[in-house]
Design an enzyme around this catalytic site. Sequence first.
Site, PDB file in Angstrom:
ATOM      1  N   SER A   1     -10.910  11.903  -5.402  1.00 45.99           N
ATOM      2  CA  SER A   1      -9.505  11.535  -5.267  1.00 45.99           C
ATOM      3  C   SER A   1      -8.655  12.397  -6.192  1.00 45.99           C
ATOM      4  CB  SER A   1      -9.342  10.045  -5.542  1.00 45.99           C
ATOM      5  OG  SER A   1      -8.022   9.639  -5.268  1.00 45.99           O
TER       6      SER A   1
ATOM      7  N   ASP B   1     -10.955   7.210   5.784  1.00 48.46           N
ATOM      8  CA  ASP B   1     -10.180   7.089   4.553  1.00 48.46           C
ATOM      9  C   ASP B   1      -8.822   6.489   4.879  1.00 48.46           C
ATOM     10  OD1 ASP B   1      -8.803   7.400   2.184  1.00 48.46           O
ATOM     11  OD2 ASP B   1      -9.864   9.239   1.671  1.00 48.46           O
TER      12      ASP B   1
ATOM     13  N   HIS C   1     -12.056   5.425   1.618  1.00 44.81           N
ATOM     14  CA  HIS C   1     -11.649   6.140   0.406  1.00 44.81           C
ATOM     15  C   HIS C   1     -12.544   5.810  -0.774  1.00 44.81           C
ATOM     16  CE1 HIS C   1      -8.849   8.378  -2.125  1.00 44.81           C
ATOM     17  NE2 HIS C   1      -8.901   7.379  -3.000  1.00 44.81           N
TER      18      HIS C   1
END
Length: 1496
Positions: free
Chosen positions: A173, A246, A277
């Site tokens: 991320s 995601d 995610h």
Amino acid sequence: MEYIVPVLPVVRATAKWALAIGATTLAITGALLYTFQNSIIYPASMPAGSRTNVPNPSDFDFPSSCWEEIVLDTPDKEKIRAYVILQEKAPEKRNTVLLFHANAGNVGHRLPIAKVFWGRMGCNVVMLSYRGYGLSTGTPSEKGIKIDAQVMLDYVLQHPVLSKTPLIAYGQSIGGAVAIHTVATYEKKFRGLVIENTFKSIPSLIPSVMPIAAPFSLLCHQIWDSEKCIAKIENVPMLFLAGARDELIPPENFRGLYDAATKCPKRTWKVFGGGTHNDTCLQAGYFQAIVDWLDCEREKEEIRGLQSSVYFGELATKRQKHQEAIFGQGVAFIPVIPLHQQHSISAMDSSVATQSLPNGPPPSQTPAPRNKRRGPRRNKPANEQNGDAQEQQPAGGEQPQQQRRPPRQRQPKENAGENAIEDVEVNGEAASTKPKRPRNRNRRAKGVQAAAAEGEAPAEGSAAPPVQQQAQQPRPRQPMPGRRQHVFSGQLSGEAGAPTNGPRSLQPMAPAFVPSQVEFGQRARPHTHNRSVPAMSNEAKVELTESTDLMTRLHEGLKRECHECMFCLDNIRLSQQTWSCTGSCWAVFHLKCITKWAKSSLEMKEGTTEAKENWRCPGCQQTYGRAEVPKQYKCWCGKVENPVVDRFLTPHSCGEICGRGRSDGCPHACTLPCHAGPCPPCTAMGPVQTCFCGKHTKQVRCVDTDYEKGYGCGERCGELMACGEHECERDCHEGLCGSCTAVSEEMCYCGKEVKGVACGERLDDRTSRKDGEEWCGKWECQNACERAFDCGVHKCQKACHPLDEEVAKCPQSPEVVDSCPCGQTKLEDLEDAPRTRCTDPIPTCRKQCNALLECGHTCEARCHHGEHPVCKKSIELPCRCGSSMTETNCQEIAEGFEPRCERTCHALRSCGKHECSQKCCAGAPKAEKRIAARKGMGRAAARLARDYEDVEAEHVCTLTCGKQLQCGNHTCQLLCHPSYCPSCLEASFEELVCHCGRTRIMPPLPCGYKLPPCPHPCKRRKACGHPSVPHNCHPDEEKCPRCPYLTEKRCLCQKKMVKNVPCWKEEASCGEICGKLLKCGGHRCRKLCHAGECETECTQVCGKPRKTCGHPCGEQCHSPFACPEDEKHRCKARVVTTCACGTVRQEVVCGASTKTETTGKKELPCTEKCDKLQRNKRMAEALGVDGDKTSEVALSVYTDDILEYYRTNKLWATSIENSLKTFVAGDKKMLSFKPMKRAQRGFVHAMAEAYGMTSQSQDPDPFRNVVVTRTSNTIVPLTTLAQAATSRTNSGAATPSGLQQMQTKTTSKAYNAFYLEAVRIGTEQAELARVLEPALGPSPLKFSIKWVTDEDVLLEPLPSSLSVIEVEVALASIKPSLKRVVASTGIAMFAELCWIGRDGKVSYRESTKVAGASGAGAWGKKLTPATTSIANAFSMLNLAGPPEQRASASSWRKPVEVPEVKPVANEPVLDDWQAMIDPEELISPEEEREFLDRLD
């Protein structure tokens, strides 16, 4: 026009206010987002406790010697923390992973990932905790985190061990953005970059994450421009790990980073179909993909090192820029490859080796054309290869040029698997799949070696085409005629670095499924070269299109019947009915499949209360309503139902014009024939559009017409604003111009402040005058006026307001104040001297104030100045739940008092499981109404109503669920919910391995995952040394099968060797009594063969003869002390004492002691029986009859019934007699016989009476048995049954004596009732009356039904006017019909007449003897050979034979009187068998307890 003009100011004013409110809202929203965006982007405190509770590597079983926690000081004086984890062995030779975590949680939450890098991949790991995260100080920001990453990198480069290792950056991320920035800044320091679910930049992410904030993306100051940074990276290999699901960062946004890295030729893109995610790292194959990528890069490094040493020789030690300069000049070198390195070259991918050179392979490696003759290839040994190279080398050292066809490439099919992995390795700008390895590498190596030995330079222009061009020109494969083409969804390839000579294996790596995109023409494997290929038809030779047009792919797939239904995975035929989704996927299904899917989705699942109103498409999750369930087969455009199959038309098409509308606002209908998929963009001209300001018009094609936003010309608007003074300066725009933003310097109403005020924010214009000055105020400054009144003492305290030229009067002036503070009395009536100034005090009157207070009461204080005192009046207030009233006062209410009662609320919370349990709940009244509204509903309707009703806030369940999850290790931490708990989200990063090590599962694994059974044999060895029983490998908690081999072991008492003992049995017993002398010295051990010591304390009976009576001592062993014989220890032995004549015999306790003589020597007094026997003896002597005393006594004990039953069942009766004798000789007080039938129980009862015992029956049939109890008169008769039966038979055959002749004759008997015996089990009273109604109904008598026992019934006539004789006659007339009914229905065994005495008891029955008969009297029927025929000894016991025999057998009953019974006509039938047991057959609790103790 004259009507419109007055309305314009109103419209303008309204628009002005609306625009002002909208602008203010937007400004506030933008300010909040700008101010708090750091808190949104960096949630360092989520989850709760992340700033304080930071796990360390020891919590995850890292050795303490391998890790340390360091604190680094940043240039801006912040202290950041990091974990440094080194390998135990040779850490300087391992890769080092710099791990950058995501924006939530702390560094300790990523230790499981570090455990995989450290344990499985053998890497060193350095984990950074950003500022403001975990235990690091500071506040997170883009600038600060970049400084933290630089500080950590400086530490690694200065570390004595880590500075020698290759560095790999890994980020998730936002950690990926940190990794990209670090690698881009220090590219030469890194050897690899791995990023997962990262964004191009935060402003590009705002429209998808927060659509409402999309207009304010320009206000974002946390940029993280990863797209710009990654474009700078040129030589660092990259691995992109993407989750297809995601929900936070769209995969297309992440894909933008991949596309932006154009300068890097070494990129790998992998997609995990089920990854979101936060759980992409938990998907199958995630870490394996990293391992494969690392191995691939390591292999490339080896190839580059080999090429460097071969191609450049001495230049390999020079700088990299010299090498690049040499390559740029086009210089190529002839390789000289030693023989021992040829195998390494053949094992590597030639495409990778070729791509390492910028200008392609050397000319000497250009493949030559293959011979026309094709046959199976074989690999030659190294010596043959060398020989072939020497033979093929022409004279003069020239190597012939060889050209070879570029290798064919296998295009992977897109798979629909959830966890499918797309593996695309990009070497250059264009992405392509990995090319197939070149064939006949040995021949290529030989040519290379020959050319190298000759040392000639390559010919110009002979270079082979680059690999990129080869990849862009794959050779198409034609489908075989007459064969269905199945698309293969896997990819066959060898493992990285492995030779390709062996068989190839299937890799589970397939691209993610994209609905309706089907690839055709691929076969699982090509045919061999020596196989004859049949001729193909022209139709089969036509290649299927590779167009990206969805409609074209659908048409060709359906026409070729290659399109698969996503539900059943079967191909869709032309003749089958279909349905197509109209959402985003346009997938085609079988009609029956999609109908089944929709109906199953709408069904309410068991255990849930959720009402299913919608169903979703399996492909794109498009939502459809209940009414949209497919029911009919229609064409693509929906006009024709059940379209006809026509091979000249599009499959499943009606052939007419489509005519469907487009969803983009196009007013034109589709003009194509009926087709599948979405309609193509409209090509017609759109309507003429006028711009927003109305100055210009334009007309473009429909596809370019913006129907949603309209058309703006871009010129200045020029519209007059709502203020009426200024014009709109914006470009041509949609809607109203909004509030005027022209700013001018304006003064406030009080004249104290001046500021710039927008035209749209000004208030009403008000003129103010002060001290000769005049101005126009247009806004309020919120300051106090502070202008002095006319008195010059007091000042105005109002907020900013327009001023007048004249000074205002003082509010305390005598001219203004004319009454007391309460206003009830005039001042002129109170004071003697009037007030002259405003500063004079205002007098008060003595009246009650009576001002209305906030509580609603009046002020009871006297007239006063200032605030009113607190009200203290008492009032009654209801409690929160309204169930009680509480007395309080207004003062307590003002202080916040809230009355509460002690009533507990029992309403269910929103979860439907927990009660409120709160005292005085405010939501109780609403809950009662809500529950009352559900009363009267069905269960399903009430459950549905409960789901949709509004639960009051007090009853919203906030408890933690706490249920055990399916893993069995954790509990549900969600709030209480009515449905099923979700799956456990915990994961294990430990490898699961069986005992033998051949079955293993690599991490990560779901929590609670168990190792499947291992199919391989168990390798554990037996401790005994015997061969193990063949069995599969099993967990450690499960034991191996026991050893079955027979062995010889010594018994527990060590006396004998026991043979044939199973090996698994640790203890063997010889089965004999131990017999060892106990410690007391007088007894021996009575236990069976045992281990260890014998009885520690002797508990056997002493057995020594007592001195007083000679009986054995019955006390517990008391050696070495003498036997106690005092009064407390009297002799308990039983002796028999008799009367003087010997007739009366009784068994008594000896009771001898040192002070008391034994009772066995005492004589019993003679009884009437003795006198009777003596009288009979004298009469017998007088009449000349044998009067033997012994015979007379013996015969008087056994009745005729006993002896007659004995004659028919001698064996069984003898066993009962022996049991009774054994019982009398023993010490037991009670004897329980096995369950038996009624006749046998009657015999036992009679024998017990003969032996002087009491007997009782217990338990219901068929488990009913007899229990006899010893009494003080219990004694064994002098004669046995056999002797008594013989004597009685002989006496019966003799000539009747005078005594027998004097016996009275029996008289005829009278009857007054019916007796039903052995009524069918389970028969109720009502059923019995109904069955007997045909026999008893016609009679003038009415009968009552009484239960005598649990099986017998008494039918007694009710009182009537008939006499006794008339009743007897009526009974005699009913008897035949009653017997017929009983015999035909089987309701009872038989029916007979009986006589009921005045006491209500049955005196006799037809089957009993006449009064005066000998024996048991009424308990049994006399059986004689003349009246009863018995086939065998068991016929009577089994109640077999004719009714006469059954009646005889059933007459054996206990020799007691039938108890008095009470009518049960109105009593319910009991199911409990204990309630139906005869009262005389019940035993007391004390007797039952004593009986059970004896049995134990």
